[in-house]
Design a protein around this motif. Sequence first.
Motif, PDB file in Angstrom:
ATOM      1  N   TYR A 159     -13.275   1.068   4.135  1.00 20.17           N
ATOM      2  CA  TYR A 159     -11.534   0.732   3.746  1.00 20.17           C
ATOM      3  C   TYR A 159     -11.314  -0.342   2.156  1.00 20.17           C
ATOM      4  CZ  TYR A 159      -7.812  -2.854   5.908  1.00 20.17           C
ATOM      5  OH  TYR A 159      -6.899  -3.112   5.090  1.00 20.17           O
ATOM      6  N   ASP A 160     -11.899  -0.153   2.081  1.00 16.64           N
ATOM      7  CA  ASP A 160     -11.728  -0.783   0.427  1.00 16.64           C
ATOM      8  C   ASP A 160     -11.570   0.367  -0.445  1.00 16.64           C
ATOM      9  OD1 ASP A 160     -13.798  -4.069  -0.184  1.00 16.64           O
ATOM     10  OD2 ASP A 160     -11.418  -3.599   0.421  1.00 16.64           O
ATOM     11  N   ALA A 161     -12.552   1.506  -0.222  1.00 14.51           N
ATOM     12  CA  ALA A 161     -12.032   3.021  -0.601  1.00 14.51           C
ATOM     13  C   ALA A 161     -10.903   3.148  -0.567  1.00 14.51           C
ATOM     14  CB  ALA A 161     -13.572   3.927  -0.804  1.00 14.51           C
ATOM     15  N   ALA A 162     -10.054   3.726   0.996  1.00 15.28           N
ATOM     16  CA  ALA A 162      -9.384   4.677   0.644  1.00 15.28           C
ATOM     17  C   ALA A 162      -7.562   3.894   0.358  1.00 15.28           C
ATOM     18  CB  ALA A 162      -9.094   3.971   1.992  1.00 15.28           C
ATOM     19  N   ASN A 163      -8.485   2.323   0.313  1.00 16.67           N
ATOM     20  CA  ASN A 163      -6.755   1.136  -0.690  1.00 16.67           C
ATOM     21  C   ASN A 163      -7.106   1.572  -1.700  1.00 16.67           C
ATOM     22  OD1 ASN A 163      -5.560  -0.001   1.907  1.00 16.67           O
ATOM     23  ND2 ASN A 163      -7.414  -1.156   2.250  1.00 16.67           N
ATOM     24  N   ILE A 164      -8.187   1.054  -2.662  1.00 12.82           N
ATOM     25  CA  ILE A 164      -8.093   1.545  -3.631  1.00 12.82           C
ATOM     26  C   ILE A 164      -7.841   2.832  -4.348  1.00 12.82           C
ATOM     27  CG2 ILE A 164      -9.810   1.989  -6.055  1.00 12.82           C
ATOM     28  CD1 ILE A 164     -11.840  -0.195  -4.879  1.00 12.82           C
ATOM     29  N   LEU A 165      -7.618   4.415  -3.696  1.00  9.23           N
ATOM     30  CA  LEU A 165      -7.557   5.478  -3.487  1.00  9.23           C
ATOM     31  C   LEU A 165      -6.130   5.338  -3.297  1.00  9.23           C
ATOM     32  CD1 LEU A 165      -8.095   8.239  -4.819  1.00  9.23           C
ATOM     33  CD2 LEU A 165      -8.629   8.790  -1.639  1.00  9.23           C
ATOM     34  N   MET A 166      -5.472   5.069  -2.663  1.00  5.51           N
ATOM     35  CA  MET A 166      -3.696   4.967  -2.457  1.00  5.51           C
ATOM     36  C   MET A 166      -3.440   3.982  -3.132  1.00  5.51           C
ATOM     37  SD  MET A 166      -3.991   4.763   1.979  1.00  5.51           S
ATOM     38  CE  MET A 166      -4.523   3.204   2.595  1.00  5.51           C
ATOM     39  N   LEU A 167      -3.693   3.180  -3.729  1.00  6.73           N
ATOM     40  CA  LEU A 167      -2.894   2.812  -4.733  1.00  6.73           C
ATOM     41  C   LEU A 167      -2.932   2.931  -6.384  1.00  6.73           C
ATOM     42  CD1 LEU A 167      -4.439  -1.302  -4.094  1.00  6.73           C
ATOM     43  CD2 LEU A 167      -2.275  -0.625  -3.830  1.00  6.73           C
ATOM     44  N   ALA A 168      -4.168   3.895  -6.274  1.00  9.52           N
ATOM     45  CA  ALA A 168      -4.169   4.950  -7.833  1.00  9.52           C
ATOM     46  C   ALA A 168      -3.132   5.631  -7.466  1.00  9.52           C
ATOM     47  CB  ALA A 168      -6.000   5.533  -7.579  1.00  9.52           C
ATOM     48  N   VAL A 169      -3.547   6.128  -6.372  1.00  2.00           N
ATOM     49  CA  VAL A 169      -2.222   7.317  -6.215  1.00  2.00           C
ATOM     50  C   VAL A 169      -0.627   6.047  -6.303  1.00  2.00           C
ATOM     51  CG1 VAL A 169      -0.445   9.125  -4.925  1.00  2.00           C
ATOM     52  CG2 VAL A 169      -3.399   8.456  -4.523  1.00  2.00           C
ATOM     53  N   GLU A 170       0.109   5.685  -5.883  1.00  2.00           N
ATOM     54  CA  GLU A 170       0.948   4.742  -5.846  1.00  2.00           C
ATOM     55  C   GLU A 170       0.925   4.644  -7.504  1.00  2.00           C
ATOM     56  OE1 GLU A 170       2.840   1.672  -2.404  1.00  2.00           O
ATOM     57  OE2 GLU A 170       1.142   0.865  -4.038  1.00  2.00           O
ATOM     58  N   LYS A 171       0.466   3.663  -8.031  1.00  2.00           N
ATOM     59  CA  LYS A 171       0.547   3.848 -10.083  1.00  2.00           C
ATOM     60  C   LYS A 171       0.593   5.081 -10.394  1.00  2.00           C
ATOM     61  CE  LYS A 171      -2.420   0.880 -12.963  1.00  2.00           C
ATOM     62  NZ  LYS A 171      -3.772   0.635 -13.285  1.00  2.00           N
ATOM     63  N   ALA A 172      -0.212   5.871  -9.471  1.00  2.00           N
ATOM     64  CA  ALA A 172      -0.247   7.568 -11.194  1.00  2.00           C
ATOM     65  C   ALA A 172       1.415   8.600 -10.845  1.00  2.00           C
ATOM     66  CB  ALA A 172      -1.598   8.021 -10.653  1.00  2.00           C
ATOM     67  N   ALA A 173       1.818   8.415  -9.600  1.00  2.00           N
ATOM     68  CA  ALA A 173       2.309   9.175  -9.024  1.00  2.00           C
ATOM     69  C   ALA A 173       4.020   9.107  -9.492  1.00  2.00           C
ATOM     70  CB  ALA A 173       2.390   9.166  -7.387  1.00  2.00           C
ATOM     71  N   GLN A 174       4.955  10.122  -9.887  1.00  2.00           N
ATOM     72  CA  GLN A 174       5.328   9.990 -10.318  1.00  2.00           C
ATOM     73  C   GLN A 174       6.398  10.825  -9.197  1.00  2.00           C
ATOM     74  OE1 GLN A 174       4.691  12.352 -13.832  1.00  2.00           O
ATOM     75  NE2 GLN A 174       4.196  10.511 -15.437  1.00  2.00           N
ATOM     76  N   LYS A 175       7.583   9.807  -8.760  1.00  2.00           N
ATOM     77  CA  LYS A 175       8.649  10.447  -7.983  1.00  2.00           C
ATOM     78  C   LYS A 175       9.571  11.426  -9.053  1.00  2.00           C
ATOM     79  CE  LYS A 175      10.674   9.370  -3.660  1.00  2.00           C
ATOM     80  NZ  LYS A 175      10.195   8.948  -2.469  1.00  2.00           N
ATOM     81  N   GLN A 176       9.485  12.933  -8.422  1.00  2.00           N
ATOM     82  CA  GLN A 176      10.843  13.417  -8.768  1.00  2.00           C
ATOM     83  C   GLN A 176      12.487  13.270  -8.275  1.00  2.00           C
ATOM     84  OE1 GLN A 176      10.020  15.912 -11.665  1.00  2.00           O
ATOM     85  NE2 GLN A 176       8.366  13.844 -11.743  1.00  2.00           N
TER      86      GLN A 176
END
Lengths: 387, 308, 326
Positions: A310-327
Amino acid sequence: MNKKTHIFMLLASLCLFLVPFSSHADEWGDITIPPEKAIKIGLGAMLTGDYASLGIDIKHGAEMAVDKKGSILGHTVVLQAEDDGCAGPPSVAIAEKLCNDPLIVGLVGYMCSGGSKPASDIHNKYKVVMISPSSTALELTTRGIPIFFRTCWNDKIQARRAASFAHSHKWTKVAVIHDKSDYGQSLGEDFAERIRQQNGKILAFEGITRGDKDFSPVLTKIKPLNPQLIYYGGMAAEGVLVARQMKRVGLRKTHFMSDDGCYTEKDFIQAGGKATNGCYVTYARQPDPDWIKNFEAKYGPRQTFSPQAYDAANILMLAVEKAAQKQPDGSLIIGKKALRNAVADTKYNGITGEISFDPYGDRTGSVVVIYKVVEENGRRFFKQMIF
Amino acid sequence: MSYILNPEVIIDQVINGLTIGGIYALIALGYTLVYGILFMINFAHGEIFMFGSFGGFAALTYFVNSGFSDSHPGLSIIIAFLVAMIISSVLGALLERIAYRPLRNAPRLAPLISAIGASIFLQNVMMLIIKARMQVYPDIIQEQFIEIGWVNISYFQIFIILGSVLLMVVLYLFIQKTKTGKAMRAVAEDREAASLMGIDVNRIILTTFIIGSALAAAAGVMVGIYYTQINHMMGFIPGIKAFTAAVLGGIGNVPGAMLGGFFLGLAEAFGVLIMPAEYKDVIAFGLLVLVLIFRPSGILGEVVSERS
Amino acid sequence: MQNHRKIKYFFSKFRFPPTAFYIALFLFLILLPPFLGNYWTQVLGDIGIYVMLGIGLNVVVGFAGLLDLGYVAFYAIGAYGYGLLASPHFGIHIPFWLMLPACVALSAGGGALLGIPVLRMRGDYLAIVTLGFGEIIRIVLNNMDTVTNGPRGLLRIDPPAIGDFVVNSPFRWYYLILVGILLSTFVADRLNNSRIGRAWIAMREDQDAAAVMGINILKYKLLAFAIGASFAGIGGAIFAARQGSIFPENFSLMVSINVLCLIIIGGMGSIPGVILGSVILIGLPEVLRVAQQYRMLAFGGLLVIMMIFRPTGFIPSARRKMEFKE
């Protein structure tokens, strides 16, 4: 086919072979999620087989996180679960498949160290982040692979703590049994090393085979040495049989201690019956009780690693949120290196406690707790020991 | 290592060895009977053992859930054995009819490959049924122990050893004294002559499969009660080891299978004393290779006709 | 009635596709990868390795008629032979191209060693002994930690390289494996039509008659084991170099059985059959990943059905067909 044809084909293909056909990404590169497409989180765990209780539990943990999150920056998040068979070859196959999937941003997995090791090399080739909830082998973080992280601890920590516990109970004459797997044997060796450092004595160091059921011969071999404790490195399927057969062989005053592979209600406590009363197991701190309630309402009794997943999935999703750039057109561009760095910089308050990673991908501040199987008020469960 | 000569360890290991040996022997009988009559290795025999074990599991689980086992524990177990034996016998008969009989006159490799296919098929059928999760036999009877000084013997172990010997003796008497038994021996010795004498060869072959399967089922339930854990792959390695036992004793030879089974069990138990325990399986495979190379007729000698 | 006969006649003639067909197929295979992408090229590579193994086991089972259930042992010898001498494990890094002949020699040696004791055994015993041998190798590999690193396996195995050109992508491996298959096919084909091949056929059809004709049965059995094993040796080296890591559990009985299945189902003794078998058994499950759990079930059932209804396989060799008819 005649000889000439053969030779022709051979030469022709040799020539072609020399044409430098480079095609795959050696650079870090970007992940592009087109508009309207889902963001995929991969998962590798054993979904069928002897240790499937653990694998399915891991899947549920990650699933719960993904379902709860729902979407990131306007894109739905989806979990793609694969059966890694707790082994190298299937994990490698899954790695090749998922790393080449353009919608996969990262992976929760793999379940077993034996799978994570070769798979991490593949992930490193494609620079796809992986966060394992349960692969505890030391080498995973000592090889300098930047994309590997874990929300569990590494074996040295677990084994050392178990040895300290043994020391505190003055159990200096110890026998070690392991299941001759990457995971079990490493744990057994780390444990034995620590016991020796504490001036304890390792009376025996024996291996058994995964899948075997008859451990009376090896336990009878150990019996005359009078160990105070038998430490078992391995999974519950065999561990519970060792605990049972210890009593059968006559080692009734000998204590039994094992690793997080045996921290499972179903395969250890229930399968073992009364013979498992009094057995010790190492595992992480209990997660948030509210979370447990929600989880068990949805999926039934939890096994070992669902909180870590559960924690691993959340960490990954939070990181995506942080690193993603919306076009402007609605698509997302996620730089692989940026994503990796976002994961590395995580400071997250998960249900298993505060999580951050050291430069090697190991989780910092792991707390190992010793549990004992007790029977109280007609119920048998893992009780936390104060130590 | 001097503790190995400790008499109590030796007695303990003898009991351990005879227990697992009894199981091997029961399964080995199925191999030896079929080989004696058909000259083929029933590669799927291990799966018949596995299905028998699951049959007993299903029966016992039902009894536990309905409360029957609380009031009649002994009867529950007996019925579980019967259920297992029936299931395995039916399976064995089906196997013979579907996978082996059509190939009776085919080149030698064909029935062997068919047997391998049947083995894989059955393993996967069970895997799909139980969704590849291991199952645990319910505790019906509390395990009791005899403690003589330092030696520890479980009543379960005694039950298995005596039970397997009893079944083997019954089988031996059956083959030696009854009409069907005589017919089985006749078919094993010379199939054509036997059929000329009026013996229904197909029926005898079917009977052989059924008997072998029933014995394997009994072993399966014993394993379930004793080791508690069962899964769809449980027949594979024990199957190979039991075949080793059959060859050790002399293929086609019923007392030979008994002897081979106990011998192998003891070899494993004592082998573990003198080498690291993780090499236990190598003992069986190693013995297999050595026996087939140096003494393929086994300890008591083969009982097969001149046909080969 | 006449039409029925005509159709039968037509199909019976259509046994060996003409050379032009092979060249077309070959060009197709060469141009395929860019259209398939990384993942499917990787799958084709997996299929390719099994084709090589199939061709090798075909020499033992199909040509010489010896049922070897422990074929994976030679695969393991090739893989560990390469892995131990081309990785950080011992710090030795012998180039792939030099190791190939070494792996061939090692596996062939292993094959001969296995062959010697089993020379006189009958078919079913031979099968079981070879099975036992295969399992012994796997257990020993798992337990001899000091040499093989036991269950932890060998990691970071060197890929093949020529100067700066490293074979480390699915595309590059695909072509390397393709070359390997062509070479294997070539060798197998030459063997089949050689004196050795004819001796094997004689041995397979009637061992006693062959012996009476002056064929040294022992020598040809040994040759079969050794030559068959060398194919597996090369396959093992390729497997190790490609996957980059090997573990004892990569070399279980299932590999032997998989290879056997693909020969039997595809067609014993025939090389197109082996290729078809490999595509069906290895490629199809990847396509049907959803039905993964039914895969082995289908194989098992298929083996039984094939034995009863079509024991020569889907694309049998003409000679085999004749044998079975007798």
